[in-house]
Design an enzyme around this catalytic site. Structure first.
Site, PDB file in Angstrom:
ATOM      1  CD  GLU A   1      -2.708   1.615   0.179  1.00 42.29           C
ATOM      2  OE1 GLU A   1      -2.631   2.469  -0.327  1.00 42.29           O
ATOM      3  OE2 GLU A   1      -3.636   0.635   0.014  1.00 42.29           O
TER       4      GLU A   1
ATOM      5  CG  ASP B   1       4.222   0.987  -7.635  1.00 39.01           C
ATOM      6  OD1 ASP B   1       3.625  -0.047  -8.083  1.00 39.01           O
ATOM      7  OD2 ASP B   1       4.325   1.883  -8.262  1.00 39.01           O
TER       8      ASP B   1
ATOM      9  CG  ASP C   1      -6.844   4.618  -6.098  1.00 36.02           C
ATOM     10  OD1 ASP C   1      -7.901   4.951  -5.153  1.00 36.02           O
ATOM     11  OD2 ASP C   1      -5.491   4.582  -6.010  1.00 36.02           O
TER      12      ASP C   1
ATOM     13  CG  ASP D   1     -17.675   0.917  -5.496  1.00 33.95           C
ATOM     14  OD1 ASP D   1     -16.374   0.503  -5.189  1.00 33.95           O
ATOM     15  OD2 ASP D   1     -18.238   1.911  -5.343  1.00 33.95           O
TER      16      ASP D   1
ATOM     17  CB  THR E   1     -12.886  -3.013   3.270  1.00 32.36           C
ATOM     18  OG1 THR E   1     -13.642  -2.366   2.057  1.00 32.36           O
ATOM     19  CG2 THR E   1     -12.512  -4.486   3.149  1.00 32.36           C
ATOM     20  NE  ARG E   2     -10.716   2.144   6.858  1.00 28.46           N
ATOM     21  CZ  ARG E   2     -10.533   3.025   7.857  1.00 28.46           C
ATOM     22  NH1 ARG E   2     -10.786   4.378   7.659  1.00 28.46           N
ATOM     23  NH2 ARG E   2     -10.260   2.535   9.061  1.00 28.46           N
TER      24      ARG E   2
END
Length: 240
Positions: free
Chosen positions: A101, A128, A150, A186, A219-220
């Protein structure tokens, strides 16, 4: 998934290191004192040192046997706040989980969760995933996760998504034959691109739809998607 971040400058090139643009955020809001403490006190011991160029200028392969004591190794690409990674580490103590991350605030959140959960079968690369791909041996990863990456919603930015040959080809190389690759998102257009680009990179689609895996933890970023009316989608591929 994170909010669409600004571009960051390219990584510095060296004779041993390829030139790469990095698009995204490396830092967010000011870290709390406790989070700075996690980074200062815990990160180095949990990092796979061979990924760092100053410690491995010749890019020697990462010794996963030494890192995880011979356990099978799973890879999480972009662990966000670390909920899924810590959950899987606790649920599967006989597995080693390597997470990457570049967003340092997310790394700090993960380190706090690792402390509270007391899991020890984890390793953390605060950078990365392409740097990890450079040092992971062929066929060394038994399962990989890409959770709420992302979205890069603008069409001209779709080449920055993970599900492109730049990432999928080395992912295919480091995954063991038959290894599972899970994707959760999503964003309908991300589903479209995933279904278009992942199979040609050497994967077969096993399952896809709105039902999560049995060992999934929300997850959040998934909770944010649900609050905003977006529907999660889960895809499972197998490396062939």
């Amino acid at each position: 998934m994170t909010d669409t971040p600004p571009e960051s400058p390219a990584s510095e090139a060296t004779p041993e290191r390829p030139w790469r643009n990095f698009y995204g955020r490396r830092h967010g809001k000011t870290l709390r004192d406790s989070q700075r403490g996690y980074l200062d006190e815990d990160l180095r011991a949990l990092s796979p040192g061979a990924v760092e160029f100053d410690e491995n200028p010749e890019r020697r392969p990462l010794d996963l046997g030494k890192l995880f004591g011979g356990k099978p190794v799973w890879l999480e690409v972009g662990f966000g706040g670390g909920e899924h990674m810590v959950h899987m580490a606790a649920a599967y103590p006989d597995i080693g989980i390597l997470g990457c991350e570049p967003f340092i605030n997310g790394v700090a959140m993960l380190l706090g969760k690792i402390r509270r959960a007391g899991v020890e079968n984890v390793s953390v690369h605060p950078g990365d995933v392409r740097d990890l791909f450079d040092v992971l041996p062929d066929g060394s990863i038994a399962k990989a996760f890409l959770n709420y990456p992302d979205p890069w919603p603008k069409a001209r930015h779709h080449r920055r998504r993970f599900v492109t040959p730049e990432h999928l080809e080395p992912l295919h190389r480091v995954l063991a034959p038959g290894a599972e690759f899970r994707v959760a998102t999503d964003i309908p257009d991300y589903v479209r691109q995933t279904l278009e680009e992942v199979p040609p990179a050497g994967f077969e689609l096993v399952e896809e739809g709105g039902v999560a895996w049995g060992d999934w933890i929300s997850t959040r970023y998934e909770q944010k998607a649900l609050r905003e009316g977006r529907v999660p989608h889960y895809l499972t591929f197998r490396r062939v």
